[in-house]
Design an enzyme around this catalytic site. Sequence first.
Site: not given
Ligand SMILES: *Cc1c(COP(=O)(O)O)cnc(C)c1O
Length: 392
Positions: A218
């Site tokens: 992210k």
């Molecule tokens: C990354 C993401 C999440 C949460 O992901 P984690 O890997 O658990 O932190 C939830 N929704 C979307 C749209 C994402 O891109």
Amino acid sequence: MNLGSTLTKVLEDVLVESIPRPIALHEPEVTAEEEEYVLKCVKSGWLSSVGSYVEKFESELCSLTGAQHAVAMASGTSALQLALYALGVKPGDEVLVPALSFVATANAVAHCGAVPHFVDVDETNLAVDPQLLARHLSDIATQRDGLVWNRHTGRRLAAIVPVHVLGLAADVFAISRVALDFQIPMLEDAAEAVGTTINGRHCGTLGVAGMLSFNGNKTITTGNGGAVITSDSGLAQRLRHISSTAKKPHPWRYDHDEIGWNYRLPNLNAALGCAQLKRLDSILERKRILHQNYKKAFEPYSCFNLFNEHKNTRSNYWLSAVRISGISLDEREQILTECHAHGFMCRPLWTLLPDLPMFRTAPATSLNAARLLEREVVCLPSGPRLAISSTE
Ligand SMILES: *Cc1c(COP(=O)(O)O)cnc(C)c1O
């Protein structure tokens, strides 16, 4: 020239030769600052879920987003799950989510024992389409005993979770009006939208709560991690309680008044997050430059349409992506094969959630836009290190 070679040619232009291949879709940027923070944390001995970095990280998330409270958790998925749970989503309920999202959105719903109800998206910002949502709810929603029900399935409609896809802002002003009209609480999945604003408001602050993710791919990362942001103090307090061990405050007694999840973010990860937050502006600035570079480079090619932020929104440009209208799935696979052969780790959007085996029987609207986007969108390498400003 075929589409695959045109795309790789554009990528060669933007991602200059001096950048070593292969180029990942999104790499975390970790500097001496992160090393220093993490080392300080290690030396302090406070490594687990209690510690000053967790508090600092949460308070800085509040400053960034304008939310009154932030509760840091072990992942975005766990943050979304507990937010849904704390809002009262129960086994057998339905939660409206977009068909086009990362699987975690629907997983969090399923972890509550609830069923995702998939809705179609807007082709220009990839997110829940408020007009379609309103029409769909007029069709299916009915009020009884002060609650909202799906008249076709008999299940309660417990929440709506719009997703800010790729860091582009969803039209949450309009979606929240629909949610309010139908008296369904809105919870924003802003996992991909750290740093994205709409009319100056940070994503995740328009509904009862919002979720952020700090996974390694992210915009900023804590290794693995997430947070719920909210301005509802009762909700924040409850999330703090159940995300730990639900222990009643006491200097030595182990008295727990409900089942806790132990989903808190460790201090060690929060230290990494504090250093990342300090550099967020710099990261966002360079991701913007990279997006501008893509924009310029794609200009001569009308077959490639880059997704740009809408008016009154500011995207974090987590992932820049192009739509190649009219291509088949086979053509998309050829294009991606060619990109990978040149060292560009481009990716498609996600397989639509209702097509995954665990969600195949879940209710869904017609998904015309989502199906087109699934086939026609290619996500481009978007890490902050890839921005070469025109002055260099
Ligand atoms: C990354 C993401 C999440 C949460 O992901 P984690 O890997 O658990 O932190 C939830 N929704 C979307 C749209 C994402 O891109």
